[in-house]
Write an enzyme that holds these catalytic residues in place. Structure first.
Site, short mmCIF file in Angstrom:
data_model
loop_
_atom_site.label_atom_id
_atom_site.label_comp_id
_atom_site.label_asym_id
_atom_site.label_seq_id
_atom_site.Cartn_x
_atom_site.Cartn_y
_atom_site.Cartn_z
N CYS A 274 38.94 40.41 44.66
CA CYS A 274 39.85 41.19 43.84
C CYS A 274 40.61 42.14 44.74
CB CYS A 274 39.06 42.03 42.84
SG CYS A 274 37.88 41.07 41.89
N GLU B 216 45.33 18.80 57.13
CA GLU B 216 46.05 19.99 56.69
C GLU B 216 47.17 19.61 55.71
OE1 GLU B 216 45.57 22.95 56.56
OE2 GLU B 216 47.48 23.97 56.38
N TRP C 118 39.85 38.52 40.33
CA TRP C 118 39.61 37.07 40.42
C TRP C 118 38.14 36.92 40.04
CZ3 TRP C 118 36.69 33.79 43.80
CH2 TRP C 118 37.05 32.45 43.75
N ASN D 229 35.63 45.34 44.38
CA ASN D 229 35.88 44.01 44.94
C ASN D 229 34.62 43.59 45.68
OD1 ASN D 229 36.96 41.73 46.28
ND2 ASN D 229 37.49 43.01 48.04
N GLY D 230 34.10 42.40 45.35
CA GLY D 230 32.89 41.92 46.02
C GLY D 230 31.90 41.40 44.99
N GLU E 284 46.86 21.92 47.16
CA GLU E 284 46.61 23.28 46.66
C GLU E 284 47.79 23.89 45.93
OE1 GLU E 284 45.72 26.53 49.44
OE2 GLU E 284 46.89 25.53 50.97
N LYS F 37 47.56 21.16 51.92
CA LYS F 37 48.74 21.92 51.51
C LYS F 37 49.31 21.33 50.22
CE LYS F 37 48.55 24.56 53.29
NZ LYS F 37 47.86 25.49 54.10
N HIS G 73 38.48 0.11 56.12
CA HIS G 73 37.05 0.14 55.79
C HIS G 73 36.80 0.64 54.37
CE1 HIS G 73 36.02 -0.96 59.86
NE2 HIS G 73 36.85 -0.02 60.29
N ARG H 290 45.10 38.48 46.10
CA ARG H 290 43.64 38.50 46.15
C ARG H 290 43.00 38.04 44.85
NH1 ARG H 290 41.91 41.45 50.42
NH2 ARG H 290 39.87 41.63 49.47
N LYS I 170 43.93 34.30 47.91
CA LYS I 170 44.29 34.29 49.33
C LYS I 170 43.08 34.49 50.22
CE LYS I 170 47.04 34.27 52.86
NZ LYS I 170 47.46 32.93 53.29
C1 AGP Z 1 44.94 27.63 53.02
O1 AGP Z 1 46.17 27.23 52.58
C2 AGP Z 1 44.01 28.13 52.08
N1 AGP Z 1 44.51 28.67 50.93
C3 AGP Z 1 42.57 28.34 52.45
O2 AGP Z 1 42.06 27.09 52.73
C4 AGP Z 1 42.27 29.30 53.64
O3 AGP Z 1 42.72 28.74 54.83
C5 AGP Z 1 40.75 29.54 53.68
O4 AGP Z 1 40.35 30.16 52.51
C6 AGP Z 1 40.34 30.37 54.89
O5 AGP Z 1 40.91 31.64 54.87
P1 AGP Z 1 40.87 32.55 56.15
O6 AGP Z 1 41.68 31.88 57.21
O7 AGP Z 1 41.48 33.85 55.71
O8 AGP Z 1 39.44 32.69 56.57
#
Ligand code: AGP
Length: 604
Positions: free
Chosen positions: A2, A477, A74, A100-101, A484, A481, A500, A27, A599
């Protein structure tokens, strides 16, 4: 996970609370709330849903006052409802808290407090904080927070506002980030620096087990025993413009387009003539015989590229683990192993836990992180900063390519130190890194080709990404992308693995993004592409200029400058980001804030 904010000053609290929450929405954004003190009363306003809903409510029922706290949530414990939105209060409604936590022992604490007569109104773990502090209060809020903290297990950054001491906020942190912004006649609290940047660039970054008392005219930080600590004031190197959209429709597009600049920043001072200079690492690397990388999500994919580069160029064995798996699989950590934790935010709980486990087992540690002052930054023995500036969009873009740049620098540095490459070849690679920003600029010039592919993919349910070697890591990657931010199902395969099993999924019209940035493997990849075409699959290729092999087989090709092979993942990432971006736009998705994601994942 959060975002929390707080304000104490001579002005109105609400404008800062809302502007701060807006900058912390990355967040979490499933509910929000504020508590503002005015004239002997505390007014609480909260809603389920995004910040706009809270703002609408506040227009109908304005909250005046010069002291306040706020929260964007969140959900972890309890659904994202109004009852579970923060701030939460004690039994009498005289103490409010944002958090937060995760309080790991909340169930046990809740049982004990309920038995003692405390009345709970939400399903959250946070509410136990209010009742614990209520129970511990004996005329000094900071002392009560310190006392309550002794009972807590878990992670927390929390801020408290009490009617009994209304002209101050008390905040505490343990394993969750919290900064105190220092203004003129007003002071601020926030989970992250962008939230305070419009007001101040002077900040105190709270350490674990520290308690801050924030008043309009000053800030005092103590340890858990109440001993007053000196303030370590940090001058934030970013300005607000760097943390905002720069006139573009989304943070993600802004961040994609910033890549040439931030790559230049990341390389600055690290290349001298024909040598990579990473002074930060001396003497950490002496005696290193193996590297063990830990990371999550996109950062993990940077680790996969790092593995291939370090093994290929420096001939040192590298293992890469998901941070969330590392601790639980009892890895073999031999002496001479360096643990490298990669994280944009430096606050990812899984990665912090992995780093701590490596430290516990006596390994030297290196962090690769973007956030100066983050927990990872402070806990690792040595740090390489990625210098991408604040990354706000949930989907990581510029943080990823700067992580790759750091991985490449590290691989070349190790190669030069160990003499594993012919000197001329190493020098040539180092020199070519200087051209990366201008190559990245050229890739961005090709945005329209990637946008067209993105718009085509937007109409599909499944997309496959294939590549070999470094292109396989890049494919991982690319699929993340796309999935997500556009919610299209996407999978990455090592191209040679298709036959395979996954080839069974290819039928007429199925889109396959084929990555061919590695000249040595292009021939082999072309054979795999033929296998796909023979089953009716459509090929969208990413290839080097001048390499016609794949272009001739593809339905559409996104071309990249022909840089040396180890640098191609950095350039190849950019069209994949743009493809995902335009596919998501076409599907009407909220590109910067994809559903269900946040994030910075500060819970395990
Ligand atoms: C990437 O697009 C993500 N949203 C996610 O996978 C991110 O890379 C991951 O949560 C790790 O975050 P960090 O690099 O802040 O540790």
């Amino acid at each position: 996970m959060c975002g929390i904010v707080g304000y104490v000053g001579r002005g109105e609290a609400l404008p800062f609370l809302l502007e701060g929450l807006r900058r912390l929405e990355y967040r979490g954004y499933d509910s929000a709330g504020v508590a503002v003190y005015h004239d002997g009363e505390m007014r609480l306003t909260k809603t389920a849903g995004r910040l706009e809903a809270l703002e609408r409510k506040l227009v109908e029922h304005p909250s005046a006052g010069t002291v306040g706290i706020g929260h964007t949530r969140w959900a972890t414990h309890g659904r994202p409802t109004e009852e579970n939105a923060h701030p939460h209060t004690d039994c009498r409604g005289t103490l409010a808290a944002v958090h937060n936590g995760i309080i790991e022992n909340f169930a046990e604490l809740r049982r004990r407090l309920s038995a003692a007569g405390h009345v709970f109104r939400s399903e959250t773990d946070t509410e136990v904080l209010c009742h614990l502090v209520e129970e511990a209060y004996a005329g000094d809020l900071a002392a009560a927070v310190r006392r309550a903290a002794r009972e807590l297990v878990g992670s927390y950054a929390a801020a408290f506002l009490s009617l009994a001491e209304p002209h101050r906020l008390v905040a505490i942190r343990q394993d969750s980030p919290l900064v105190v912004g220092l203004g003129e006649g007003e002071n601020y609290l926030a989970s992250d620096i962008p939230a305070i940047l419009a007001r101040t660039r002077r900040a105190v970054i709270l350490e674990d087990r520290q308690v801050a008392v924030v008043r309009a005219d000053g800030v005092e930080v103590t340890d858990l025993e109440g001993r007053v600590l000196g303030l370590q004031v940090f001058q934030v190197p970013w300005d607000l413009a760097q943390a905002e959209k720069g006139g573009l429709p989304t943070f993600m597009l802004k961040e994609i387009r910033e890549q040439p600049r931030v790559l230049r920043e990341t390389l600055r001072g690290r290349i001298e003539g024909e040598r990579v200079v990473l002074g930060e690492l001396e003497p950490l690397l002496a005696g290193v015989r193996k590297l063990h990388l830990v990371a999550c999500g996109t950062a993990y994919h940077a680790g996969l590229v790092g593995k291939q580069l370090i093994e290929g160029l420096a001939r040192l064995p590298v293992e890469v683990d998901y941070s969330s798996e590392f601790r639980y699989r009892n890895p073999i950590l031999e002496p001479g192993t360096l643990c490298v934790a990669v994280s944009q935010s430096g606050e990812t709980a899984d990665t912090l836990a992995a780093l701590r486990e490596a430290r516990r087992q006596g390994l030297p540690t290196l962090a690769v992180t973007n956030v100066v002052g983050s927990t990872l930054d402070r806990e690792a023995a040595r740090v390489l900063h990625t210098r991408a500036g604040p990354e706000i969009a949930v989907a990581s873009t510029k943080a990823y390519t700067t992580q790759l740049a750091v991985m490449t620098l590290l691989a070349l540095h190790l190669a030069q130190a160990r003499g594993t490459l012919p000197a001329a070849q190493a020098a040539e690679l180092v020199r070519s890194m200087v051209d990366l920003p201008s190559w990245a600029d050229r890739v961005l010039d090709g945005e329209e080709a990637a946008a067209q592919v993105g718009r085509v993919l937007a109409a599909h349910r499944d997309v496959f990404f294939i590549g070999r070697g470094l292109d396989h890591a890049l494919a991982m990657e690319g699929q993340l992308k796309l999935k997500e931010i556009s919610y299209i199902h996407a999978e990455a395969y090592a191209a040679g693995e298709l036959k395979h099993g996954p080839l069974a999924l290819i039928e007429e019209g199925v889109p396959v993004v084929a990555l061919a940035t590695q000249p040595d493997l292009a021939e082999k990849l072309a054979s795999n592409v033929q296998e796909v075409r023979a089953r009716g699959g459509r090929i969208y290729a990413v290839a080097r200029e001048g390499d016609e092999r794949l272009a001739n087989l593809a339905d559409q090709t996104m071309l990249l400058p022909a840089a040396p092979a180890p640098l191609m993942p950095i350039l190849g990432a950019i069209p994949l980001q743009l493809v995902a971006y335009h596919a998501a736009l076409q599907r009407g998705c909220d590109v910067d804030k994809p559903r269900n994601l946040a994030k910075s994942v500060t819970v395990e």
